[in-house]
Design a protein around this motif. Structure first.
Motif, PDB file in Angstrom:
ATOM      1  N   GLY A  46       0.795  -1.217   0.000  1.00 22.92           N
ATOM      2  CA  GLY A  46       0.000   0.000   0.000  1.00 22.92           C
ATOM      3  C   GLY A  46       0.831   1.273   0.000  1.00 22.92           C
ATOM      4  O   GLY A  46       0.419   2.290   0.550  1.00 22.92           O
ATOM      5  N   VAL A  47       1.999   1.220  -0.632  1.00 19.89           N
ATOM      6  CA  VAL A  47       2.832   2.417  -0.765  1.00 19.89           C
ATOM      7  C   VAL A  47       2.334   3.181  -1.987  1.00 19.89           C
ATOM      8  O   VAL A  47       2.312   2.631  -3.097  1.00 19.89           O
ATOM      9  N   PRO A  48       1.948   4.447  -1.840  1.00 25.21           N
ATOM     10  CA  PRO A  48       1.241   5.148  -2.924  1.00 25.21           C
ATOM     11  C   PRO A  48       2.071   5.461  -4.163  1.00 25.21           C
ATOM     12  O   PRO A  48       1.524   5.572  -5.257  1.00 25.21           O
ATOM     13  N   TRP A  49       3.403   5.610  -4.028  1.00 28.97           N
ATOM     14  CA  TRP A  49       4.230   5.942  -5.187  1.00 28.97           C
ATOM     15  C   TRP A  49       5.388   4.961  -5.255  1.00 28.97           C
ATOM     16  O   TRP A  49       5.993   4.607  -4.238  1.00 28.97           O
ATOM     17  N   HIS A  50       5.702   4.512  -6.463  1.00 26.99           N
ATOM     18  CA  HIS A  50       6.834   3.603  -6.629  1.00 26.99           C
ATOM     19  C   HIS A  50       7.514   3.906  -7.946  1.00 26.99           C
ATOM     20  O   HIS A  50       6.934   4.531  -8.856  1.00 26.99           O
ATOM     21  N   GLY A  51       8.764   3.467  -8.071  1.00 27.35           N
ATOM     22  CA  GLY A  51       9.514   3.683  -9.300  1.00 27.35           C
ATOM     23  C   GLY A  51      10.812   2.916  -9.265  1.00 27.35           C
ATOM     24  O   GLY A  51      11.090   2.159  -8.328  1.00 27.35           O
ATOM     25  N   GLU A  52      11.628   3.110 -10.298  1.00 30.53           N
ATOM     26  CA  GLU A  52      12.935   2.457 -10.334  1.00 30.53           C
ATOM     27  C   GLU A  52      14.078   3.453 -10.421  1.00 30.53           C
ATOM     28  O   GLU A  52      15.234   3.063 -10.492  1.00 30.53           O
ATOM     29  N   ASN A  53      13.770   4.743 -10.405  1.00 36.80           N
ATOM     30  CA  ASN A  53      14.794   5.784 -10.430  1.00 36.80           C
ATOM     31  C   ASN A  53      14.868   6.448  -9.064  1.00 36.80           C
ATOM     32  O   ASN A  53      13.943   7.151  -8.649  1.00 36.80           O
ATOM     33  N   TRP A  54      15.963   6.213  -8.360  1.00 33.04           N
ATOM     34  CA  TRP A  54      16.064   6.733  -7.003  1.00 33.04           C
ATOM     35  C   TRP A  54      16.101   8.254  -6.957  1.00 33.04           C
ATOM     36  O   TRP A  54      15.705   8.868  -5.951  1.00 33.04           O
ATOM     37  N   ARG A  55      16.545   8.873  -8.029  1.00 33.78           N
ATOM     38  CA  ARG A  55      16.556  10.343  -8.051  1.00 33.78           C
ATOM     39  C   ARG A  55      15.127  10.904  -8.056  1.00 33.78           C
ATOM     40  O   ARG A  55      14.874  11.979  -7.501  1.00 33.78           O
ATOM     41  N   ASP A  56      14.196  10.177  -8.648  1.00 32.69           N
ATOM     42  CA  ASP A  56      12.795  10.603  -8.622  1.00 32.69           C
ATOM     43  C   ASP A  56      12.241  10.537  -7.205  1.00 32.69           C
ATOM     44  O   ASP A  56      11.444  11.395  -6.799  1.00 32.69           O
ATOM     45  N   LEU A  57      12.641   9.530  -6.462  1.00 28.85           N
ATOM     46  CA  LEU A  57      12.190   9.440  -5.065  1.00 28.85           C
ATOM     47  C   LEU A  57      12.727  10.605  -4.245  1.00 28.85           C
ATOM     48  O   LEU A  57      11.993  11.213  -3.453  1.00 28.85           O
ATOM     49  N   ILE A  58      14.004  10.927  -4.413  1.00 29.34           N
ATOM     50  CA  ILE A  58      14.594  12.039  -3.680  1.00 29.34           C
ATOM     51  C   ILE A  58      13.875  13.343  -3.993  1.00 29.34           C
ATOM     52  O   ILE A  58      13.685  14.198  -3.118  1.00 29.34           O
ATOM     53  N   ALA A  59      13.429  13.504  -5.242  1.00 29.24           N
ATOM     54  CA  ALA A  59      12.753  14.729  -5.653  1.00 29.24           C
ATOM     55  C   ALA A  59      11.280  14.762  -5.256  1.00 29.24           C
ATOM     56  O   ALA A  59      10.630  15.808  -5.373  1.00 29.24           O
ATOM     57  N   GLU A  84      21.734  17.265  -0.833  1.00 23.87           N
ATOM     58  CA  GLU A  84      21.675  18.424  -1.723  1.00 23.87           C
ATOM     59  C   GLU A  84      20.221  18.828  -1.992  1.00 23.87           C
ATOM     60  O   GLU A  84      19.924  20.011  -2.201  1.00 23.87           O
ATOM     61  N   ALA A  85      19.327  17.847  -1.970  1.00 20.25           N
ATOM     62  CA  ALA A  85      17.900  18.110  -2.187  1.00 20.25           C
ATOM     63  C   ALA A  85      17.192  18.547  -0.914  1.00 20.25           C
ATOM     64  O   ALA A  85      15.975  18.792  -0.931  1.00 20.25           O
ATOM     65  N   GLY A  86      17.926  18.634   0.202  1.00 16.18           N
ATOM     66  CA  GLY A  86      17.341  19.082   1.456  1.00 16.18           C
ATOM     67  C   GLY A  86      16.565  18.022   2.208  1.00 16.18           C
ATOM     68  O   GLY A  86      15.665  18.346   3.002  1.00 16.18           O
ATOM     69  N   LYS A  87      16.920  16.746   2.011  1.00  9.37           N
ATOM     70  CA  LYS A  87      16.209  15.645   2.675  1.00  9.37           C
ATOM     71  C   LYS A  87      17.060  15.056   3.801  1.00  9.37           C
ATOM     72  O   LYS A  87      18.291  14.943   3.687  1.00  9.37           O
ATOM     73  N   HIS A  88      16.402  14.684   4.899  1.00  8.10           N
ATOM     74  CA  HIS A  88      17.063  13.936   5.958  1.00  8.10           C
ATOM     75  C   HIS A  88      17.445  12.555   5.420  1.00  8.10           C
ATOM     76  O   HIS A  88      16.774  12.026   4.531  1.00  8.10           O
ATOM     77  N   VAL A  89      18.487  11.957   5.988  1.00  2.00           N
ATOM     78  CA  VAL A  89      18.998  10.687   5.464  1.00  2.00           C
ATOM     79  C   VAL A  89      19.171   9.664   6.579  1.00  2.00           C
ATOM     80  O   VAL A  89      19.762   9.949   7.621  1.00  2.00           O
ATOM     81  N   VAL A  90      18.648   8.471   6.321  1.00  5.06           N
ATOM     82  CA  VAL A  90      18.983   7.281   7.112  1.00  5.06           C
ATOM     83  C   VAL A  90      19.673   6.335   6.143  1.00  5.06           C
ATOM     84  O   VAL A  90      19.056   5.846   5.184  1.00  5.06           O
ATOM     85  N   CYS A  91      20.963   6.083   6.350  1.00  5.16           N
ATOM     86  CA  CYS A  91      21.752   5.265   5.432  1.00  5.16           C
ATOM     87  C   CYS A  91      22.059   3.913   6.054  1.00  5.16           C
ATOM     88  O   CYS A  91      22.499   3.840   7.210  1.00  5.16           O
ATOM     89  N   GLU A  92      21.836   2.875   5.299  1.00  7.34           N
ATOM     90  CA  GLU A  92      22.121   1.518   5.765  1.00  7.34           C
ATOM     91  C   GLU A  92      23.620   1.344   6.001  1.00  7.34           C
ATOM     92  O   GLU A  92      24.459   2.056   5.454  1.00  7.34           O
ATOM     93  N   LYS A  93      23.961   0.389   6.826  1.00  9.45           N
ATOM     94  CA  LYS A  93      25.366   0.052   7.056  1.00  9.45           C
ATOM     95  C   LYS A  93      25.802  -0.990   6.029  1.00  9.45           C
ATOM     96  O   LYS A  93      24.936  -1.621   5.394  1.00  9.45           O
TER      97      LYS A  93
END
Length: 343
Positions: A46-59, A84-93
């Motif tokens: 039930g995730v409303p938006w999906h894609g295969e380009n991670w840059r689209d998600l960041i935007a 750079e896009a002004g988003k908070h980040v949680v990065c996997e190890k």
């Protein structure tokens, strides 16, 4: 509800989506490298938006936080773009492929002090781990002398398991990065000290796997590791992890001091003041959705709750979190172990 976008359809979809939702985050976007698979998973969850380009998600305008759950070789580029896009980040190890990339990520984080930048070491948020850290700081086991951490599982013992990025050292695969990074960070967090020297060994027991097309490909990433760490204030530690055991065992952490010991095993914390181990596990302060079982998934719920609180103004909620500075420190230890093991 703060919006989070997740890059990755493995752990990101299977664990983070339900865990973050239960903590109060709104999962608004999901990206994966395989369009059809990502669409199916997004529909099921039930995730409303999906894609295969991670840059689209960041935007995406509703994404406030980007969770990067990808092969380590992609962490640096994605992190820099998200910040750079002004988003908070949680990065996997592990933080990145090497300390050079981790240093770039830290510098980018310092250039955006208004944004949260975390490494996903979710065990730090478990009540048992926070209590263990407090007990050590209070001197309840005296001066820390040595520690032993073990991770034994069978996740890659099946020879028919297909080749993927986890089999490829160039993409950052391997148990040293996947589990060793957690063990190193957890020790740094619990005893409040830095690693001054590290050496170890890595090994690949399963040397070949077939990819999705059936073609045999070499496995270049490690499926077993063991290392010895020395800390600035004199403590030593031995860490071990394998993904090719024939069975699974609960993760274990034992820290020995001059006046006792602490042991975390199978979700419980035990304190031995010298006369035997006593259960001192604090109760959970959160409930968990179906399927969220075990140390790492439950820690993800607590991490999500801390993010929600921090985004609402309580920045102290993220005090236990592993920062990008922590990520760089752990990455340097991983690099030292690899160098000594000839990797």
């Amino acid at each position: 509800m703060p919006g989070i976008g997740i890059i990755g359809t493995g752990w990101g979809a299977r664990i983070q989506v339900p865990a973050f939702r239960s903590a109060g985050l709104n999962v608004v976007a999901l990206v994966g490298s395989q369009a059809a698979k990502t669409a199916q998973i997004a529909g099921e969850l039930g995730v409303p938006w999906h894609g295969e380009n991670w840059r689209d998600l960041i935007a995406h305008p509703q994404v406030d936080v980007v969770s990067i759950v990808t092969p380590p070789a992609l962490h640096c580029e994605m992190t820099l773009a998200a910040l750079e896009a002004g988003k908070h980040v949680v990065c996997e190890k592990p933080t990145a492929l090497d300390a050079g990339e981790a240093d770039m990520m830290l510098k980018a984080a310092l250039a955006h002090p208004d944004l949260f930048t975390l490494i996903d070491h979710e065990l730090r948020f478990l009540p048992a781990m926070r209590h263990a850290r407090d007990l050590i700081a209070q001197g309840r086991i005296g001066t820390v002398r040595h520690a032993e951490l073990r991770s034994v599982n069978s996740s890659r013992s099946d020879l028919k398991r297909p080749w993927n990025w986890w089999s490829d050292a160039l993409q950052g695969g391997g148990v040293l990065g996947a589990i060793g990074s957690h063990q190193i960070d957890l020790l740094r967090y619990l005893i409040g000290d830095e690693v001054s020297a590290a050496s170890g060994t890595t090994h690949t027991f399963v040397n070949e796997r077939s990819d999705a097309t059936g073609q045999a490909r070499p496995v270049t990433a490690d499926d077993y590791m063991a290392a010895t760490l020395r800390f600035v204030h004199g403590a030593s530690a031995v860490i071990m992890a394998t993904t090719v055991a024939t069975h699974d065992e609960p993760n274990s952490v034992t820290i020995y001091g001059s006046a006792g010991a602490l042991r975390f095993f199978d979700g419980k914390l035990w304190h031995n003041p010298g006369s035997g181990f006593v259960d001192v596990t604090p109760p959970h302060s959160r409930s968990f959705p179906a399927g969220i079982v075990g140390d790492f998934p439950q820690g993800t719920v607590y991490l999500g709750a801390a993010l929600v609180a921090a985004l609402a103004g309580d920045v102290r909620a993220l005090d236990p979190a592993a920062t990008f500075a922590d990520g760089l420190a752990s990455q340097r230890v991983l690099d030292a172990i690899r160098a000594g093991a000839g990797r």
